[in-house]
Design an enzyme around this catalytic site. Structure first.
Site, short mmCIF file in Angstrom:
data_model
loop_
_atom_site.label_atom_id
_atom_site.label_comp_id
_atom_site.label_asym_id
_atom_site.label_seq_id
_atom_site.Cartn_x
_atom_site.Cartn_y
_atom_site.Cartn_z
N TYR A 1 0.84 -1.21 0.00
CA TYR A 1 0.00 0.00 0.00
C TYR A 1 0.87 1.25 0.00
O TYR A 1 2.05 1.23 0.36
CB TYR A 1 -0.90 0.03 1.24
CG TYR A 1 -0.12 0.22 2.51
CD1 TYR A 1 0.17 1.50 3.00
CD2 TYR A 1 0.38 -0.89 3.20
CE1 TYR A 1 0.91 1.67 4.14
CE2 TYR A 1 1.13 -0.73 4.35
CZ TYR A 1 1.40 0.56 4.83
OH TYR A 1 2.15 0.72 5.95
N PHE B 1 2.27 9.77 3.38
CA PHE B 1 2.60 9.66 4.80
C PHE B 1 3.06 8.26 5.20
O PHE B 1 3.62 8.08 6.27
CB PHE B 1 1.41 10.08 5.69
CG PHE B 1 0.15 9.30 5.43
CD1 PHE B 1 -0.06 8.06 6.02
CD2 PHE B 1 -0.84 9.83 4.61
CE1 PHE B 1 -1.23 7.38 5.81
CE2 PHE B 1 -2.01 9.13 4.40
CZ PHE B 1 -2.22 7.89 4.98
N ASP B 2 2.86 7.27 4.34
CA ASP B 2 3.33 5.91 4.69
C ASP B 2 3.26 5.04 3.45
O ASP B 2 2.45 5.25 2.55
CB ASP B 2 2.46 5.31 5.80
CG ASP B 2 3.07 4.04 6.37
OD1 ASP B 2 4.29 3.83 6.18
OD2 ASP B 2 2.34 3.26 7.02
N ILE C 1 -8.25 0.13 10.32
CA ILE C 1 -9.40 1.03 10.26
C ILE C 1 -10.55 0.35 9.49
O ILE C 1 -10.34 -0.54 8.67
CB ILE C 1 -9.02 2.36 9.60
CG1 ILE C 1 -8.46 2.13 8.20
CG2 ILE C 1 -8.05 3.15 10.47
CD1 ILE C 1 -8.21 3.42 7.42
N TYR D 1 -9.72 7.61 11.01
CA TYR D 1 -9.37 7.85 12.41
C TYR D 1 -10.25 8.87 13.09
O TYR D 1 -10.02 9.22 14.25
CB TYR D 1 -7.90 8.30 12.51
CG TYR D 1 -6.95 7.17 12.20
CD1 TYR D 1 -6.68 6.19 13.14
CD2 TYR D 1 -6.36 7.07 10.95
CE1 TYR D 1 -5.81 5.15 12.86
CE2 TYR D 1 -5.51 6.03 10.65
CZ TYR D 1 -5.23 5.07 11.60
OH TYR D 1 -4.41 4.03 11.31
N PHE E 1 -5.63 5.60 -0.18
CA PHE E 1 -4.68 4.47 -0.21
C PHE E 1 -4.73 3.78 -1.56
O PHE E 1 -5.82 3.49 -2.07
CB PHE E 1 -5.04 3.44 0.87
CG PHE E 1 -4.75 3.90 2.27
CD1 PHE E 1 -3.49 3.74 2.82
CD2 PHE E 1 -5.74 4.48 3.04
CE1 PHE E 1 -3.23 4.15 4.11
CE2 PHE E 1 -5.49 4.89 4.32
CZ PHE E 1 -4.23 4.74 4.87
#
Length: 833
Positions: A95, A106-107, A126, A152, A169
């Site tokens: 991902y 961010f990731d 999530i 979140y 994502f």
């Protein structure tokens, strides 16, 4: 115109109102989020970061059913189709997560080159992931836009995902419920409904009975077996790609089935295959069922003893280990003709006893009770060039045996007497190989012999037999290692043998030889001398001692050269005066000992001093040393006494020597000689170091004069010669110093010095005649009782006597203890030497 402008303005206002309402709904709708503890429970969760929410253009794609638009999915690349994962499955994905607001990342699992795995539908991630990934199929890539209430919510997560953030994502579903066979994920295995039995897996060289189907990721079949087929793994004839074979050997058990997925590099690579049905760089999927397999062993590692165990047992069966008692059915054939030479017949044998051909017995060790097997033997492991008349085997014939093992009594069930008998037999077999210079087979036999009794202790006579046999086996192994030039292994085995039997002379001899080979001369000499204690007439030990001495002599010459360079410039003694030279020629023991000490010729002294030098100075390179550094090194090495101790011992000698000096020049010379005494040096200044030698000579003459009979004279000679080493008394003659004054000359009794004599023997005994009773007691307390002649010499302060006194004092228990402790601290060894 005004009417048209008002109409367009109304349209624009309406569009702005609609856009504002949509944005407000996207950002401010009620949130539904997981508990905080669940949000952070996933390993390196992609949702552990925080972004700022905001309004932007509506994402493309379709809402995921049941999410009220909270999760939007856009398919980027379709997957393989078919069923997807369900709740409870372990899914593995790649991902990349970004902000909807500004698109910043961010990731990403791809940045770490490590797929992310989680259990689907269990609240481990999530909510947007649980519902979104459940819609994917293998290999599919999709973009999910996840509203904050499916991410979140108002709490956010970490420093990069703030409250009410909408996340994007890109996710690729790699697999689910699968095991990674290779570290790079190129081969995966997904178990199906048949779990299999046992715990073993096939080996890469075994024959497997498998049924298989190969498909492309599109679901198209390109190969399928006709039922179960026998496949020789790792062979050119195998129809299975390398990745499938790896998965079978690593993960599959007897009776199990699985789906195995192989990336191109583990399948047909860049060229494709299966008659053109598999395109280049194609991923393939095999469904495989493993029915059973034949375990294949290359016992001799050269193909000369091949064992094939037919099928795998469902229950435990003991192996036909060496020395186990076995019942079996056997049939032997000539190969390749297939002519039967023996059996089928029932036999009862002890494996390894030699009743069967060597290769057959070695092959039996791979077979279990209840197993059927085939053993193929090359001629050299059967009857070789000689052949056999019973059974009838022509020379150089290859054989094949079919065997079924029906009963096995394993070695752990044997009595100790049976184990000892079997171990003795294997030791004897090893001896035969050793004499034939086959150390490999000899060691194998010795190892088998030792294994039989390794943990046995025994009682009574059997306990002694166990010790003796273990010790002998260790020595025999040492002999093999000796032939192979493995000195460290020789010493290791000999140490084990001597731990069991300290009087094992063969172990002492072989270890001594190994020490000599490693130039450990002191250790080698110790072993050979110990051997002579048990066998005084051993010619082999005497030969080795001669070799050690010869090697020591060569080493001494090298050391002399090294140390002469090391110390000559800092403390080179001046040439000896005539008196000292003559004294050395007479063989005075004190002078000889001092000379040996000064030269430090022994290899052990060299190592010891160099270790001291390194400890103190940080460097053991031979070089010029400052006098104070040299003194410290020698002191730690036990070769130099601290001035305080020396002064205490030589105080009387110094006083007498200074009293004999009359002129200022003489006094200055005497002081220099005294200074040299403290350093154990043979330094003479204007002949003053020779004065003590004359006094000792006179004392020795008077002691000899007191001896009347031949026996007494012989005893006196022994005492005089023993002065240098502090030898024990001989028939009371060491006590002559306690005799009445009438037995000695007036000059001795009064303590007056005799006149110097040219060529006098150097002071060797380190003892002095007392100048008075108090002085005698002081000398006795500090150095022990000494003969009168030596006492007289020491009292005069003779240079040689002073050096000998220092040497004797070092023999005291306290000094020895100090030196040994120092040696151990510096060198790690306090063995007296």
């Amino acid at each position: 115109f005004r009417k048209m402008a008002r109409a367009w303005g109304a349209v624009l206002l309406l569009m702005m109102a609609i856009a504002t309402a949509t944005c407000s709904r996207a950002v401010h709708s009620p949130t539904i989020s997981l508990p905080r503890s669940q949000q952070t429970a996933v390993q390196r969760s992609p949702l552990n970061l925080r972004l700022r929410g905001g309004c932007s253009a509506a994402p493309s794609g379709e809402p995921v059913e049941g999410t009220d638009g909270g999760v939007i999915k856009e398919v980027l690349e379709p997957g393989a189709g078919g069923e997807g994962p369900v709740s409870g499955d372990d899914v593995s994905v790649h991902y990349t997560g970004t902000l909807l607001e500004d698109g910043s990342k961010f990731d990403s699992s791809r940045d770490r080159n490590a797929p992310f795995t989680f259990k689907l539908g269990q609240g481990k991630v999530i909510k947007g992931w649980d519902v979104g990934v459940a819609t994917m199929t293998r290999g599919e890539k999709a973009r999910f836009t996840i509203r904050s209430d499916y991410a979140y919510g108002p709490t956010g997560s970490g420093d990069k995902i703030p409250a009410n953030a909408t996340l994007v994502f890109e996710v690729e579903l790699l697999r689910w419920n699968e095991k990674e066979v290779t570290l790079d994920g190129g081969v995966t295995l997904k178990p199906l409904d048949k779990k299999g039995t046992g715990w073993r897996h096939p080996d890469k060289n075994d024959e497997v009975f498998v049924q298989y189907t190969g498909k492309l990721t599109t679901g198209e079949t390109f190969v399928e077996s006709a039922g179960f087929e026998l496949v020789k793994l790792s062979s050119t004839s195998s129809p299975l790609p390398p990745g499938v074979e790896k998965a079978i050997c690593k993960e599959m058990k007897k009776g199990s089935n699985a789906v195995i997925t192989c990336a191109p590099e583990y399948a047909f690579g860049e060229v494709g295959g299966a008659g053109g049905k598999v395109a280049p760089k194609a991923t393939v999927v095999y469904t495989v069922e493993l029915k059973d397999w034949n375990a294949i062993y290359d016992v001799s590692k050269d193909g000369g003893i091949m064992v094939k165990c037919l099928g795998q047992l469902d229950t435990y069966g003991p192996l036909c280990d060496d020395a186990s008692q076995v019942k079996l059915t056997l049939e032997g054939k000539l190969m390749p003709s297939g002519e039967t030479i023996v059996g089928p017949s029932d036999l009862q044998v002890t494996v390894g006893d030699g009743a069967l051909p060597e290769g057959l017995e070695r092959g039996l060790e791979k077979i279990k009770k209840g197993q059927h097997a085939v053993i193929d033997l090359a001629s050299k492991y059967a009857y070789g060039e000689a052949g056999s008349t019973d059974p009838p085997v022509p020379p150089n014939s290859n054989l094949q045996y079919e065997i079924t093992v029906t009963e096995v009594v394993p070695t752990y069930q044997l009595q100790l007497s049976d184990k000892l008998q079997a171990a003795e037999k294997r030791k004897d077999q090893g001896n035969v190989f050793f004499k034939a210079s086959d150390t490999t087979q000899a060691l194998a036999k010795y190892d088998k012999a030792f294994k039989l009794i390794q943990y046995e202790q025994g009682e009574g006579d059997e306990a002694e037999r166990v010790k003796d046999l273990k010790s002998v086996i260790h020595v025999n192994k040492a002999a093999c290692y000796d032939k192979e030039g493995r000195a460290e292994d020789v010493m290791s085995e000999c140490n084990k043998a001597l731990d069991l039997k300290a009087n094992n002379v063969k172990a002492l001899f072989r270890r001594g030889k190994a020490y000599l080979a490693q130039n450990k001369l002191d250790e080698a000499m110790t072993d050979m001398k110990q051997l002579l204690v048990f066998e005084p007439n051993s010619a082999a030990a005497q030969t080795q001692i001669a070799a050690i001495k010869s090697k020591q002599k060569v080493q001494d010459s090298k050391d002399k050269a090294v140390f002469s360079k090391m110390f000559s410039k800092t403390s080179a003694p001046p040439k000896k005066p005539a008196a000292a030279a003559a004294a050395g020629a007479t063989g005075g023991k004190g002078a000889a000992a001092t000379q040996a000490k000064q030269a430090m010729l022994k290899a052990e002294e060299k190592k010891h001093v160099m270790a001291c030098a390194k400890k103190i100075t940080g460097d053991d390179t031979p070089r010029k040393l400052a006098p104070e550094v040299r003194d410290k090194v020698l002191e730690c090495a036990g070769l130099f006494m601290p001035p305080v101790k020396t002064a205490e011992l030589l105080k009387e000698s110094e006083e007498k020597l200074m009293a004999a000096a009359k002129t200022p020049q003489e006094k200055d010379d005497a002081k220099k000689v005294i200074g040299a005494m403290h350093h154990g040096q043979q330094e003479d200044v204007n002949g003053w170091a020779g004065k003590g030698a004359e006094l000792l000579k006179e004392s020795e003459e008077k002691l000899m004069a007191a001896a009347k009979t031949p026996q007494e004279k012989d005893d006196a000679k022994k005492v005089i010669s023993g002065i240098a080493t502090g030898a024990s008394d001989v028939n009371g003659w060491a006590q002559k110093k306690q005799a009445p004054e009438s037995q000695l000359s007036a000059s001795d009794a009064s303590g007056k010095d005799a006149a110097p004599k040219a060529g006098a023997k150097p002071a060797a005994g380190g003892a002095a005649k007392a100048a008075g009773a108090s002085t005698q007691k002081k000398a006795a307390a500090s150095m022990g009782e000494k003969p009168a002649a030596a006492a007289a010499a020491g009292a005069t302060g003779g240079k040689g006597a002073a050096a000998t006194q220092a040497k004797q004092a070092m023999l005291k228990a306290e000094e020895k203890k100090h030196v040994m402790a120092c040696a151990k601290k510096i060198t790690g060894d306090d063995t007296p030497r």
